[in-house]
Design a protein around this motif. Structure first.
Motif, mmCIF file in Angstrom:
data_model
loop_
_atom_site.group_PDB
_atom_site.id
_atom_site.type_symbol
_atom_site.label_atom_id
_atom_site.label_comp_id
_atom_site.label_asym_id
_atom_site.label_seq_id
_atom_site.Cartn_x
_atom_site.Cartn_y
_atom_site.Cartn_z
ATOM 1 N N TYR A 171 -21.416 135.025 35.184
ATOM 2 C CA TYR A 171 -22.553 135.858 35.541
ATOM 3 C C TYR A 171 -23.888 135.202 35.216
ATOM 4 C CZ TYR A 171 -19.349 139.790 36.287
ATOM 5 O OH TYR A 171 -18.354 140.611 36.752
ATOM 6 N N ALA A 172 -23.898 134.314 34.227
ATOM 7 C CA ALA A 172 -25.125 133.609 33.901
ATOM 8 C C ALA A 172 -25.597 132.751 35.081
ATOM 9 C CB ALA A 172 -24.926 132.739 32.660
ATOM 10 N N HIS A 173 -24.648 132.309 35.882
ATOM 11 C CA HIS A 173 -24.980 131.495 37.052
ATOM 12 C C HIS A 173 -25.204 132.335 38.301
ATOM 13 C CE1 HIS A 173 -23.044 128.508 34.380
ATOM 14 N NE2 HIS A 173 -23.865 127.665 34.953
ATOM 15 N N HIS A 174 -24.491 133.469 38.389
ATOM 16 C CA HIS A 174 -24.602 134.287 39.610
ATOM 17 C C HIS A 174 -24.039 135.678 39.363
ATOM 18 C CE1 HIS A 174 -24.491 135.558 43.766
ATOM 19 N NE2 HIS A 174 -23.186 135.709 43.718
ATOM 20 N N VAL A 175 -24.842 136.711 39.719
ATOM 21 C CA VAL A 175 -24.366 138.094 39.667
ATOM 22 C C VAL A 175 -24.027 138.519 41.093
ATOM 23 C CG1 VAL A 175 -24.946 140.482 39.144
ATOM 24 C CG2 VAL A 175 -25.702 138.658 37.615
ATOM 25 N N PRO A 176 -22.765 138.809 41.383
ATOM 26 C CA PRO A 176 -22.345 139.097 42.761
ATOM 27 C C PRO A 176 -22.642 140.539 43.187
ATOM 28 C CG PRO A 176 -20.447 139.194 41.323
ATOM 29 C CD PRO A 176 -21.615 138.811 40.452
ATOM 30 N N ASP B 179 -24.766 144.454 29.936
ATOM 31 C CA ASP B 179 -26.181 144.180 29.684
ATOM 32 C C ASP B 179 -26.652 142.945 30.436
ATOM 33 O OD1 ASP B 179 -26.244 146.377 28.024
ATOM 34 O OD2 ASP B 179 -26.115 145.215 26.162
ATOM 35 N N LEU B 180 -25.818 141.914 30.477
ATOM 36 C CA LEU B 180 -26.172 140.690 31.193
ATOM 37 C C LEU B 180 -26.329 140.954 32.683
ATOM 38 C CD1 LEU B 180 -26.542 137.609 31.317
ATOM 39 C CD2 LEU B 180 -24.053 137.390 31.456
ATOM 40 N N VAL B 181 -25.374 141.678 33.260
ATOM 41 C CA VAL B 181 -25.420 141.971 34.698
ATOM 42 C C VAL B 181 -26.648 142.803 35.049
ATOM 43 C CG1 VAL B 181 -24.291 143.285 36.540
ATOM 44 C CG2 VAL B 181 -22.946 141.765 35.091
ATOM 45 N N LEU B 182 -26.901 143.869 34.298
ATOM 46 C CA LEU B 182 -28.029 144.744 34.609
ATOM 47 C C LEU B 182 -29.364 144.035 34.417
ATOM 48 C CD1 LEU B 182 -26.900 148.189 33.145
ATOM 49 C CD2 LEU B 182 -26.728 147.353 35.493
ATOM 50 N N ALA B 183 -29.458 143.207 33.384
ATOM 51 C CA ALA B 183 -30.702 142.483 33.146
ATOM 52 C C ALA B 183 -30.977 141.470 34.251
ATOM 53 C CB ALA B 183 -30.651 141.794 31.785
ATOM 54 N N LEU C 70 -31.763 145.853 37.196
ATOM 55 C CA LEU C 70 -31.413 147.272 37.297
ATOM 56 C C LEU C 70 -31.404 148.011 35.961
ATOM 57 C CD1 LEU C 70 -28.473 147.110 39.885
ATOM 58 C CD2 LEU C 70 -30.855 147.764 40.298
ATOM 59 N N LEU C 71 -31.546 147.294 34.871
ATOM 60 C CA LEU C 71 -31.367 147.899 33.554
ATOM 61 C C LEU C 71 -32.272 149.110 33.325
ATOM 62 C CD1 LEU C 71 -29.912 147.755 30.829
ATOM 63 C CD2 LEU C 71 -31.684 146.169 30.051
#
Length: 218
Positions: free
Chosen positions: A81-86, A116-120, A124-125
Protein backbone atom coordinates in the motif's frame (compact mmCIF):
# COMPACT_ATOMS: atom_id res chain seq x y z
CA UNK A 1 -35.61 8.74 12.86
CA UNK A 2 -34.36 7.46 9.50
CA UNK A 3 -30.78 6.83 8.46
CA UNK A 4 -28.31 8.79 10.58
CA UNK A 5 -25.01 7.18 9.54
CA UNK A 6 -23.38 5.17 6.78
CA UNK A 7 -20.82 2.51 7.73
CA UNK A 8 -18.43 1.31 5.05
CA UNK A 9 -16.38 -1.84 4.91
CA UNK A 10 -12.98 -1.14 3.36
CA UNK A 11 -11.56 -4.23 1.65
CA UNK A 12 -13.56 -5.02 -1.47
CA UNK A 13 -15.78 -1.94 -1.04
CA UNK A 14 -13.45 1.05 -1.13
CA UNK A 15 -10.28 -0.70 -2.30
CA UNK A 16 -9.68 -3.69 -4.54
CA UNK A 17 -7.55 -5.37 -1.91
CA UNK A 18 -8.73 -8.97 -1.72
CA UNK A 19 -6.48 -10.07 -4.63
CA UNK A 20 -3.52 -8.42 -2.85
CA UNK A 21 -4.33 -10.12 0.46
CA UNK A 22 -4.60 -13.42 -1.41
CA UNK A 23 -1.28 -12.94 -3.20
CA UNK A 24 0.61 -11.89 -0.06
CA UNK A 25 -0.83 -14.63 2.14
CA UNK A 26 -0.44 -17.30 -0.54
CA UNK A 27 3.22 -16.43 -1.15
CA UNK A 28 3.90 -16.29 2.59
CA UNK A 29 2.28 -19.67 3.24
CA UNK A 30 4.28 -21.32 0.45
CA UNK A 31 7.50 -19.64 1.63
CA UNK A 32 6.93 -21.02 5.13
CA UNK A 33 6.19 -24.54 3.92
CA UNK A 34 2.43 -24.39 4.41
CA UNK A 35 -0.37 -25.70 2.21
CA UNK A 36 -2.48 -23.04 0.53
CA UNK A 37 -6.00 -24.15 -0.42
CA UNK A 38 -8.20 -22.83 -3.25
CA UNK A 39 -10.78 -21.51 -0.79
CA UNK A 40 -8.35 -20.14 1.80
CA UNK A 41 -8.81 -16.46 0.92
CA UNK A 42 -12.59 -16.73 0.88
CA UNK A 43 -12.56 -18.38 4.30
CA UNK A 44 -10.43 -15.57 5.75
CA UNK A 45 -12.55 -12.71 4.44
CA UNK A 46 -13.98 -11.03 7.53
CA UNK A 47 -11.64 -12.70 10.03
CA UNK A 48 -9.83 -10.37 12.39
CA UNK A 49 -6.04 -10.38 12.69
CA UNK A 50 -5.87 -12.97 15.46
CA UNK A 51 -8.29 -15.25 13.61
CA UNK A 52 -6.61 -15.22 10.20
CA UNK A 53 -3.07 -15.46 11.54
CA UNK A 54 -4.13 -18.46 13.63
CA UNK A 55 -5.77 -19.95 10.54
CA UNK A 56 -2.51 -19.66 8.59
CA UNK A 57 -0.57 -21.25 11.43
CA UNK A 58 -3.02 -23.94 12.52
CA UNK A 59 -4.94 -24.84 9.37
CA UNK A 60 -2.48 -24.10 6.56
CA UNK A 61 0.64 -25.37 8.31
CA UNK A 62 2.74 -22.22 8.65
CA UNK A 63 5.36 -23.18 11.23
CA UNK A 64 5.46 -19.83 13.03
CA UNK A 65 3.61 -18.45 16.06
CA UNK A 66 0.41 -16.67 15.06
CA UNK A 67 1.62 -13.27 16.31
CA UNK A 68 4.74 -13.53 14.15
CA UNK A 69 2.63 -14.60 11.17
CA UNK A 70 0.41 -11.54 11.64
CA UNK A 71 3.33 -9.14 11.95
CA UNK A 72 5.03 -10.49 8.81
CA UNK A 73 1.91 -10.42 6.64
CA UNK A 74 0.89 -6.96 7.85
CA UNK A 75 4.35 -5.61 7.02
CA UNK A 76 4.09 -7.08 3.52
CA UNK A 77 0.64 -5.52 3.02
CA UNK A 78 1.80 -2.14 4.31
CA UNK A 79 4.68 -2.23 1.84
CA UNK A 80 2.24 -2.91 -1.00
CA UNK A 81 0.00 0.00 0.00
CA UNK A 82 2.94 2.34 0.52
CA UNK A 83 3.54 2.08 -3.22
CA UNK A 84 -0.09 1.99 -4.39
CA UNK A 85 -3.58 2.08 -2.86
CA UNK A 86 -5.94 0.21 -5.23
CA UNK A 87 -9.00 2.44 -4.84
CA UNK A 88 -12.10 1.10 -6.56
CA UNK A 89 -13.83 3.29 -9.14
CA UNK A 90 -16.22 5.74 -7.50
CA UNK A 91 -14.93 5.11 -3.98
CA UNK A 92 -13.69 8.63 -3.23
CA UNK A 93 -16.78 10.26 -4.70
CA UNK A 94 -19.09 7.88 -2.80
CA UNK A 95 -17.44 8.66 0.53
CA UNK A 96 -17.53 12.40 -0.11
CA UNK A 97 -21.14 12.24 -1.27
CA UNK A 98 -22.28 10.33 1.82
CA UNK A 99 -20.24 12.53 4.16
CA UNK A 100 -22.28 15.48 2.97
CA UNK A 101 -25.47 13.98 4.42
CA UNK A 102 -24.56 11.50 7.17
CA UNK A 103 -21.99 10.61 9.79
CA UNK A 104 -19.56 8.05 8.41
CA UNK A 105 -18.03 5.01 10.06
CA UNK A 106 -15.58 2.41 8.82
CA UNK A 107 -15.83 -1.21 10.00
CA UNK A 108 -12.92 -3.16 8.53
CA UNK A 109 -11.26 -6.51 9.05
CA UNK A 110 -7.88 -5.05 8.12
CA UNK A 111 -5.43 -4.28 10.92
CA UNK A 112 -5.63 -0.73 12.28
CA UNK A 113 -2.19 0.18 10.94
CA UNK A 114 -3.20 -0.85 7.42
CA UNK A 115 -6.52 1.01 7.64
CA UNK A 116 -4.81 4.21 8.71
CA UNK A 117 -2.27 3.93 5.89
CA UNK A 118 -4.95 3.36 3.25
CA UNK A 119 -7.20 6.19 4.43
CA UNK A 120 -4.32 8.63 4.78
CA UNK A 121 -2.86 7.90 1.34
CA UNK A 122 -6.28 8.04 -0.32
CA UNK A 123 -7.21 11.33 1.35
CA UNK A 124 -10.31 9.83 2.97
CA UNK A 125 -9.34 9.77 6.64
CA UNK A 126 -10.98 13.06 7.60
CA UNK A 127 -14.37 12.01 6.22
CA UNK A 128 -14.83 9.26 8.83
CA UNK A 129 -16.01 10.07 12.34
CA UNK A 130 -15.27 6.53 13.58
CA UNK A 131 -12.73 4.07 12.16
CA UNK A 132 -12.54 0.60 13.68
CA UNK A 133 -10.71 -2.65 12.97
CA UNK A 134 -12.13 -6.01 13.97
CA UNK A 135 -8.85 -6.64 15.79
CA UNK A 136 -10.06 -4.03 18.31
CA UNK A 137 -13.29 -5.89 19.16
CA UNK A 138 -14.06 -9.33 20.52
CA UNK A 139 -14.86 -11.23 17.34
CA UNK A 140 -14.34 -10.74 13.64
CA UNK A 141 -17.06 -10.84 11.00
CA UNK A 142 -19.60 -12.56 10.64
CA UNK A 143 -20.12 -11.63 14.31
CA UNK A 144 -21.78 -8.18 14.56
CA UNK A 145 -19.27 -6.82 17.11
CA UNK A 146 -17.47 -4.33 14.86
CA UNK A 147 -20.68 -2.84 13.45
CA UNK A 148 -22.33 -2.59 16.86
CA UNK A 149 -19.26 -0.85 18.27
CA UNK A 150 -19.04 1.61 15.37
CA UNK A 151 -22.70 2.53 15.82
CA UNK A 152 -22.18 3.01 19.54
CA UNK A 153 -19.19 5.29 18.97
CA UNK A 154 -21.11 7.24 16.35
CA UNK A 155 -23.86 7.76 18.92
CA UNK A 156 -26.59 6.24 16.76
CA UNK A 157 -28.71 3.10 16.94
CA UNK A 158 -27.63 0.27 14.61
CA UNK A 159 -31.03 0.27 12.88
CA UNK A 160 -30.46 3.93 11.99
CA UNK A 161 -27.31 2.97 10.05
CA UNK A 162 -26.78 1.77 6.50
CA UNK A 163 -23.84 -0.60 5.96
CA UNK A 164 -22.04 -1.12 2.65
CA UNK A 165 -20.47 -4.58 2.38
CA UNK A 166 -19.18 -7.03 -0.21
CA UNK A 167 -18.30 -10.39 1.38
CA UNK A 168 -20.30 -13.25 2.82
CA UNK A 169 -19.01 -12.67 6.36
CA UNK A 170 -19.33 -8.92 6.07
CA UNK A 171 -22.92 -9.08 4.90
CA UNK A 172 -23.82 -11.42 7.74
CA UNK A 173 -22.06 -9.19 10.25
CA UNK A 174 -23.88 -6.00 9.29
CA UNK A 175 -27.22 -7.80 9.01
CA UNK A 176 -26.77 -9.34 12.45
CA UNK A 177 -26.12 -5.84 13.81
CA UNK A 178 -29.54 -4.79 12.51
CA UNK A 179 -28.36 -2.28 9.92
CA UNK A 180 -29.89 -1.50 6.55
CA UNK A 181 -27.65 -3.44 4.21
CA UNK A 182 -26.29 -2.53 0.80
CA UNK A 183 -24.32 -5.24 -0.98
CA UNK A 184 -21.57 -4.18 -3.37
CA UNK A 185 -20.12 -7.61 -4.28
CA UNK A 186 -16.87 -8.11 -6.13
CA UNK A 187 -17.14 -10.57 -9.04
CA UNK A 188 -13.77 -12.15 -8.18
CA UNK A 189 -14.96 -13.06 -4.66
CA UNK A 190 -18.76 -13.34 -4.87
CA UNK A 191 -20.66 -13.75 -1.60
CA UNK A 192 -22.76 -16.83 -1.02
CA UNK A 193 -26.33 -16.54 -2.35
CA UNK A 194 -27.83 -16.81 1.13
CA UNK A 195 -25.65 -13.95 2.42
CA UNK A 196 -26.43 -11.81 -0.63
CA UNK A 197 -30.12 -12.39 -0.02
CA UNK A 198 -29.77 -10.56 3.32
CA UNK A 199 -29.12 -7.27 1.52
CA UNK A 200 -31.85 -4.68 1.16
CA UNK A 201 -30.35 -3.69 -2.18
CA UNK A 202 -27.49 -4.87 -4.39
CA UNK A 203 -25.41 -2.40 -6.40
CA UNK A 204 -22.93 -3.06 -9.18
CA UNK A 205 -20.62 -0.16 -8.34
CA UNK A 206 -20.30 2.77 -5.95
CA UNK A 207 -21.71 5.25 -8.46
CA UNK A 208 -25.07 3.65 -7.62
CA UNK A 209 -24.71 4.57 -3.95
CA UNK A 210 -27.20 7.42 -4.08
CA UNK A 211 -29.24 9.02 -1.31
CA UNK A 212 -32.28 6.96 -2.27
CA UNK A 213 -30.30 3.72 -2.11
CA UNK A 214 -28.82 4.64 1.28
CA UNK A 215 -32.16 5.49 2.84
CA UNK A 216 -34.49 3.21 0.91
CA UNK A 217 -36.39 6.23 -0.37
CA UNK A 218 -37.22 7.16 -3.91
Amino acid sequence: MGIAAVVFDMDGVLIDSEPIWEQVRHEYVVLKGGRWQPDSQKKMMGMNTVEWSSYLADELGVAEPADEVAAAVIDLMADKYAHHVPLLPGAVDAVRRCAGSWKLGLASSSPATVIDLVLAKSGLLDYFTVVLSTEEVGRGKPAPDVYLTVAQRLGVEPNDCTAVEDSTNGLRSAHSAGMRLIAAPRPEFPPSPDALALADVVIDDLDELTSGVVTGGA
